[in-house]
Design a protein around this motif. Structure first.
Motif, PDB file in Angstrom:
ATOM      1  N   SER A   5       0.845  -1.188   0.000  1.00  0.00           N
ATOM      2  CA  SER A   5       0.000   0.000   0.000  1.00  0.00           C
ATOM      3  C   SER A   5       0.881   1.238   0.000  1.00  0.00           C
ATOM      4  O   SER A   5       1.960   1.242   0.606  1.00  0.00           O
ATOM      5  CB  SER A   5      -0.921   0.007   1.230  1.00  0.00           C
ATOM      6  OG  SER A   5      -1.777   1.119   1.208  1.00  0.00           O
ATOM      7  N   ALA A  14      -3.396   0.332  -3.447  1.00  0.00           N
ATOM      8  CA  ALA A  14      -3.054  -0.948  -2.828  1.00  0.00           C
ATOM      9  C   ALA A  14      -2.696  -1.975  -3.889  1.00  0.00           C
ATOM     10  O   ALA A  14      -3.098  -1.861  -5.054  1.00  0.00           O
ATOM     11  CB  ALA A  14      -4.223  -1.440  -1.981  1.00  0.00           C
ATOM     12  N   ASP A  74      -8.656  -2.237  -2.245  1.00  0.00           N
ATOM     13  CA  ASP A  74      -8.494  -1.260  -1.168  1.00  0.00           C
ATOM     14  C   ASP A  74      -7.995   0.091  -1.661  1.00  0.00           C
ATOM     15  O   ASP A  74      -7.625   0.948  -0.847  1.00  0.00           O
ATOM     16  CB  ASP A  74      -7.526  -1.812  -0.110  1.00  0.00           C
ATOM     17  CG  ASP A  74      -8.105  -3.004   0.638  1.00  0.00           C
ATOM     18  OD1 ASP A  74      -9.319  -3.035   0.841  1.00  0.00           O
ATOM     19  OD2 ASP A  74      -7.329  -3.917   0.998  1.00  0.00           O
TER      20      ASP A  74
END
Length: 304
Positions: A5, A14, A74
């Motif tokens: 990330s 991410a 994400d």
């Protein structure tokens, strides 16, 4: 596999690192960008017993980073008015710089992009990034979308925000003729499916007409390109392939092919492994060779 990330301009990007079984110090780092309606796990779907792109790369000494583009996994979803392919390229350029800055990548970086990931990969290459980009492989995209075809129909859906597409409708677009893929590969691929920002599904059918010529002329690293013979979204005729090639500088080293017997998601077919090996060979050539342009305009390739 290790989760990664980074933050660029307050946006989280991410991804995953797939480390090589035994790292080849001469092999460049591979950074892969997925297409629409998938996450980065697209590259970890085995199309055959030979394994996925990630597995084949790792067995052959390559580290691979896959990045979930904005709005997937994400990674931060962009506002619709901000979510252009050029803006995604800007953020991903910064993300790659952050991710490779702590690594010793003396052999450079090769981008791998499928479909929308290929378009954005070319946008990144056109930025001529500060990190050591030495080549790009793009698949499942080209120079021309068939008029009134599946890509235009998908982009014209009267939807907004983040949308999903039923599995049965997706899979009409992804695969070639029966026998070119397995039921096991189709099932495995479903674990990489994801909803998509509608704005990028709308933008994809118009990108080549609006952006390819400008973007391609700014690319200054070698390009590998592969279209599927039975691509449901792109025109994969020889004429369309020639149009793609003509968009780039005459002095650029480009390898291009129309892969027989497969559909849009080339990687997930039985012959995907053969494509992967060609992509890895291209990456090694980018790392081990230099090319120069003579006064006659001819390309000369030599080992480093």
């Amino acid at each position: 596999m290790h989760a990664l990330s980074t933050v660029v301009h307050n946006h989280i990007l991410a991804g995953q690192l797939y480390p090589a079984d035994h790292r080849n110090s001469q092999a460049p780092l591979l950074v892969a960008l997925h297409g629409g309606l998938y996450t980065g796990r697209y590259f970890n779907v085995p199309g055959s017993a030979a394994g996925s792109f990630a597995e084949i790369a790792n067995r052959n000494g390559f580290d691979l980073i896959t990045i979930d583009r904005p709005g997937y996994g994400d990674s931060t979803l962009l506002d619709e008015e901000e979510n252009t392919f050029a803006r995604q390229a800007e953020l991903l350029d910064g993300a790659i710089e952050n991710l490779v800055s702590s690594r010793n990548e003396s052999a450079g970086v090769v981008l791998v992009g499928h479909s929308i990931g290929g378009m954005i990969g070319l946008e990144i290459a056109a930025r001529q990034p500060g990190w050591n980009l030495i080549g790009i492989s793009v698949t499942g995209m080209g120079a021309r979308i068939p008029a009134h075809g599946a890509a235009e129909e998908l982009g014209a859906l009267p939807l907004s925000g983040v949308v999903d597409v039923p599995i049965s409708e997706r899979e009409k677009l992804w695969y070639g003729p029966e026998g070119s893929y397995t039921a096991a590969a189709v099932e495995a691929a479903r674990h990489s499916y994801a909803p998509a920002p509608m704005v990028e599904l709308t933008a994809a059918p118009t990108w080549a007409a609006a952006r390819l010529a400008v973007v391609a002329r700014a690319v200054d690293v070698p390009v590998h390109h592969a279209l599927a013979e039975f691509d449901a979204l792109w025109d994969s005729s020889a004429d369309a392939r020639d149009l793609f090639l003509s968009s780039f500088s005459d002095n650029l080293w480009i390898e291009s092919e129309i892969v027989p017997g497969v559909g849009h998601c080339l990687d997930h077919h039985l012959s995907g492994a053969a494509l992967h090996l060609r992509q890895l060979a291209f990456a090694l050539e980018c790392a081990s060779s230099s090319y120069s342009i003579g006064s006659d305009g001819q390309i000369s390739v030599s080992a480093l």
